[in-house]
Motif scaffolding. Structure first.
Motif, PDB file in Angstrom:
ATOM      1  N   SER A 162       6.622   4.431   3.016  1.00 15.84           N
ATOM      2  CA  SER A 162       5.688   5.416   3.397  1.00 15.84           C
ATOM      3  C   SER A 162       4.696   5.844   1.491  1.00 15.84           C
ATOM      4  CB  SER A 162       5.946   7.084   3.809  1.00 15.84           C
ATOM      5  OG  SER A 162       6.491   6.716   4.583  1.00 15.84           O
ATOM      6  N   LEU A 163       5.017   5.892   0.682  1.00 16.36           N
ATOM      7  CA  LEU A 163       4.897   6.795  -0.693  1.00 16.36           C
ATOM      8  C   LEU A 163       3.649   4.703  -1.017  1.00 16.36           C
ATOM      9  CD1 LEU A 163       7.096   8.677  -2.177  1.00 16.36           C
ATOM     10  CD2 LEU A 163       4.431   9.013  -0.990  1.00 16.36           C
ATOM     11  N   TRP A 164       4.520   3.988  -0.786  1.00 18.02           N
ATOM     12  CA  TRP A 164       3.959   2.997  -0.784  1.00 18.02           C
ATOM     13  C   TRP A 164       3.136   2.080  -0.148  1.00 18.02           C
ATOM     14  CZ3 TRP A 164       4.359  -2.246   1.832  1.00 18.02           C
ATOM     15  CH2 TRP A 164       3.905  -3.577   1.171  1.00 18.02           C
TER      16      TRP A 164
ATOM     17  N   THR B 244       3.802   8.597   6.651  1.00 19.69           N
ATOM     18  CA  THR B 244       3.065   8.261   6.131  1.00 19.69           C
ATOM     19  C   THR B 244       1.814   9.192   6.405  1.00 19.69           C
ATOM     20  OG1 THR B 244       3.813   6.066   5.880  1.00 19.69           O
ATOM     21  CG2 THR B 244       0.706   6.240   5.407  1.00 19.69           C
TER      22      THR B 244
ATOM     23  N   LEU C 137      -1.335  15.151   0.893  1.00 20.35           N
ATOM     24  CA  LEU C 137      -2.398  14.515  -0.084  1.00 20.35           C
ATOM     25  C   LEU C 137      -3.505  15.350   0.151  1.00 20.35           C
ATOM     26  CD1 LEU C 137       0.003  11.977  -1.184  1.00 20.35           C
ATOM     27  CD2 LEU C 137       0.157  14.173  -2.173  1.00 20.35           C
TER      28      LEU C 137
ATOM     29  N   ILE D 233       0.496   4.579   0.550  1.00 15.39           N
ATOM     30  CA  ILE D 233      -0.294   5.199   0.607  1.00 15.39           C
ATOM     31  C   ILE D 233      -0.582   4.971  -0.916  1.00 15.39           C
ATOM     32  CG2 ILE D 233      -0.852   7.910  -0.788  1.00 15.39           C
ATOM     33  CD1 ILE D 233       1.260   8.917   2.006  1.00 15.39           C
ATOM     34  N   MET D 234       0.513   4.062  -2.495  1.00  9.18           N
ATOM     35  CA  MET D 234      -0.315   4.617  -3.136  1.00  9.18           C
ATOM     36  C   MET D 234      -1.110   2.691  -3.433  1.00  9.18           C
ATOM     37  SD  MET D 234       3.524   5.012  -5.389  1.00  9.18           S
ATOM     38  CE  MET D 234       2.075   3.915  -6.950  1.00  9.18           C
TER      39      MET D 234
ATOM     40  N   ILE E 247       2.375  12.780   4.934  1.00  4.81           N
ATOM     41  CA  ILE E 247       2.250  12.467   3.452  1.00  4.81           C
ATOM     42  C   ILE E 247       0.176  12.695   2.868  1.00  4.81           C
ATOM     43  CG2 ILE E 247       2.692  11.272   1.140  1.00  4.81           C
ATOM     44  CD1 ILE E 247       6.080  10.187   2.045  1.00  4.81           C
TER      45      ILE E 247
ATOM     46  N   THR F  46       9.876   6.190   0.221  1.00  2.00           N
ATOM     47  CA  THR F  46       9.187   4.725  -0.429  1.00  2.00           C
ATOM     48  C   THR F  46       8.430   4.593   0.448  1.00  2.00           C
ATOM     49  OG1 THR F  46      11.983   4.112  -0.260  1.00  2.00           O
ATOM     50  CG2 THR F  46      11.275   5.227  -1.922  1.00  2.00           C
TER      51      THR F  46
END
Length: 208
Positions: A201-203, A123, A130, A205-206, A126, A199
């Motif tokens: 980690s992306l969750w 996380t 970003l 961040i989202m 990423i 996925t």
């Protein structure tokens, strides 16, 4: 008066560290979940069925709390908000957890537990990519984040690459987990677990 002051100090310290205690309890709960899930999979239960039952029970338990406690504070459900909830549920709940438990069939609970510790590191990486996180190397907090990330990744690599002697449970243990042929496919399990961690980690961040 001394007793009252002492009690207030203890309550203040306790309230200050409540998030830390809750994080520890969550990790303990996850550890028990890994072993129970592995035992269920060893007896033939499908990971997808397990995830379905899990969210049905979780939804039934959380619905009364969400309805009565957050009925007056939740935002109005618009189309944009509905789509955001749908994407978050698909990415963080359905996709991540299904891949996660599918990888458990090919690895072990110990390996799963160690790999999930890389989620904060992923996380963090990423978020830097970003440009959501700024690392200041002149600040002790920035140095601590980098050192913690490197230590986490080094620990996972050590557990992944090191193959020590086999450890067996006691005869009186309530749950016995037996390895099977499919559980030896560590490459497939590792790939699934890495995808699940990404996925996950992306969750996080989202949600921000």
């Amino acid at each position: 008066m001394w007793f009252y002051t002492r009690a207030m100090a203890i309550l203040y310290a306790y309230s200050r560290f409540i998030p830390h205690f809750l994080m520890i309890l969550v990790q303990i709960g996850y550890s028990f979940l890994y072993f129970l899930a592995e035992a269920a999979f060893s007896h033939g239960m499908s990971p997808h069925v397990f995830v379905t039952y899990r969210y049905i029970v979780g939804g039934l338990v959380m619905f009364p709390l969400a309805y009565f406690l957050e009925r007056k504070v939740r935002p109005k459900l618009t189309l944009v908000l509905f789509l955001e909830i749908f994407v978050l549920s698909l990415l963080g709940a359905s996709l991540t957890v299904n891949i996660y438990f599918a990888s458990l069939r090919y690895t072990s609970p110990t390996f799963i537990t160690s790999m999930t510790n890389t989620v904060p590191s992923m996380t963090f990486i990423i978020a830097i990519m970003l440009r959501l996180e700024i690392v200041n190397l002149r600040n002790p907090r920035g140095i601590a984040k980098i050192v913690g990330t490197l230590l986490s990744l080094a620990g996972v690599l050590t557990i992944t690459l090191y193959k020590g002697p086999e450890v067996q449970s006691l005869q009186s243990a309530p749950i016995h987990i037996k390895s099977n042929a499919s559980q030896q496919n560590w490459v497939k399990g590792t790939i699934l677990l890495v995808v699940s961690c990404i996925t996950w980690s992306l969750w996080f961040i989202m949600q921000v």
